[in-house]
Motif scaffolding. Structure first.
Motif, short mmCIF file in Angstrom:
data_model
loop_
_atom_site.label_atom_id
_atom_site.label_comp_id
_atom_site.label_asym_id
_atom_site.label_seq_id
_atom_site.Cartn_x
_atom_site.Cartn_y
_atom_site.Cartn_z
N GLY A 128 0.77 -1.23 0.00
CA GLY A 128 0.00 0.00 0.00
C GLY A 128 0.81 1.28 0.00
O GLY A 128 0.24 2.36 -0.09
N ASP B 264 -10.66 4.41 -7.70
CA ASP B 264 -11.35 4.20 -6.43
C ASP B 264 -12.81 4.68 -6.52
O ASP B 264 -13.21 5.24 -7.55
N HIS C 23 -3.83 11.83 -1.33
CA HIS C 23 -5.14 11.62 -1.96
C HIS C 23 -6.07 12.71 -1.48
O HIS C 23 -6.19 12.95 -0.28
N TYR D 251 -9.32 2.62 1.18
CA TYR D 251 -7.91 2.22 1.25
C TYR D 251 -7.61 1.38 2.49
O TYR D 251 -6.68 0.56 2.48
N TYR E 271 -4.72 0.19 5.64
CA TYR E 271 -4.23 1.43 6.22
C TYR E 271 -4.80 1.66 7.62
O TYR E 271 -5.96 1.35 7.90
#
Length: 274
Positions: A10, A110, A141, A153, A159
């Motif tokens: 990630g 996304d 982002h 995410y 995350y």
């Protein structure tokens, strides 16, 4: 950002400029960052600095799309991560494909419409030089709905997040800083801004006109000088340069309208002297 070596799941590990005019991009970024270029395919090129890979240049999936920088996130299993993207209401817009002798990649969007890449390392983990002038320094982002972004995410990459500060959150991968996620300011035209308080604020303004997006920040030893050079090359300074808690920063656009941030970072020589 992590130094060269295995990137955590990630973590932004690579950036690619998609453009229909690679020769133009090479002239611009070669002059701006002193990049050199190594062809890796019929239409793909890797930019290098001091011999280390720093970014890629390639054609867009849709030739009608304007030039843009795309952040790629590291993953250990590309097919598994692509399935997680779909399960979390994202889309895969380019299915996993091989990058000969380097690794495997895919392109995704996304739920908020922000495009990003996925990278499964082969012989190449990602950028070999970061956090230095002429190299990737940070990624963020920005969207009108950062809560949805954080949830997406988290589901895909696991995350965790620090406590939000002014709506912006530091995202962590396996406990280590990975990127930031925050809101875009509705109704703001970046061309109208005359000041900024941090790199995130400048990026927030640009996200307004384009919707959700990932924004790449590139290091420079002297942001003012780099901004002047960018203007001379036909680029545009949208906001700044201004001092920030993270270094003097400016939101800019190249001569083909791809947006990114210039942010001051200590040079390798300065760091050693310190």
């Amino acid at each position: 950002m992590p130094k060269a070596g295995r990137y955590r799941e990630g973590v932004p590990c690579w950036v690619v400029l998609t453009t229909s005019d690679a020769a133009r991009a090479q002239r611009f970024y070669g002059a701006l960052f002193d990049w050199e270029f190594v062809p890796t395919g019929p239409a793909e090129t890797v930019a290098t600095r001091y011999g280390a890979q720093v970014a890629g240049i390639g054609p867009p999936v849709d030739t009608a799309r304007p030039a843009a920088w795309t952040t790629h996130l590291a993953c250990a299993d590309l097919h598994r991560t692509a399935a997680l993207v779909r399960a979390a209401d994202g889309r895969i817009v380019r299915e996993p494909y091989e990058v000969p002798e380097q690794g495997r990649a895919a392109l995704a969007v996304d739920p908020l419409g922000a495009a990003f890449g996925l990278w499964q390392a082969g012989t190449i983990d990602g950028a070999g030089l970061v956090d230095e002038p002429g190299a990737l320094a940070w990624n963020e982002h920005l969207s009108p709905d950062p809560d949805t972004a954080r949830a997406f995410y988290r589901r895909v990459f696991g995350y965790t997040y620090d406590r939000p500060k002014a709506g912006h959150t530091l995202a962590r991968a396996a406990g280590h800083p990975a990127c930031s996620i925050g809101p875009s300011a509705a109704g703001t035209d970046p061309a109208d801004l005359t000041s900024l308080t941090d790199p995130t604020a400048t990026a927030t303004a640009t996200a307004t006109a384009t919707g959700a997006r990932w924004l790449a920040q590139f290091g420079t030893a002297d942001t003012d000088r780099a901004a002047d050079r960018l203007r001379a090359l036909g680029g545009t300074v949208l906001t700044g340069p201004e001092p920030t808690p993270y270094g003097r920063a400016a939101l800019v656009r190249d001569d083909a309208d791809a947006v990114f941030v210039l942010v001051a970072v200590p040079s390798h020589e300065s760091a050693e002297a310190a």
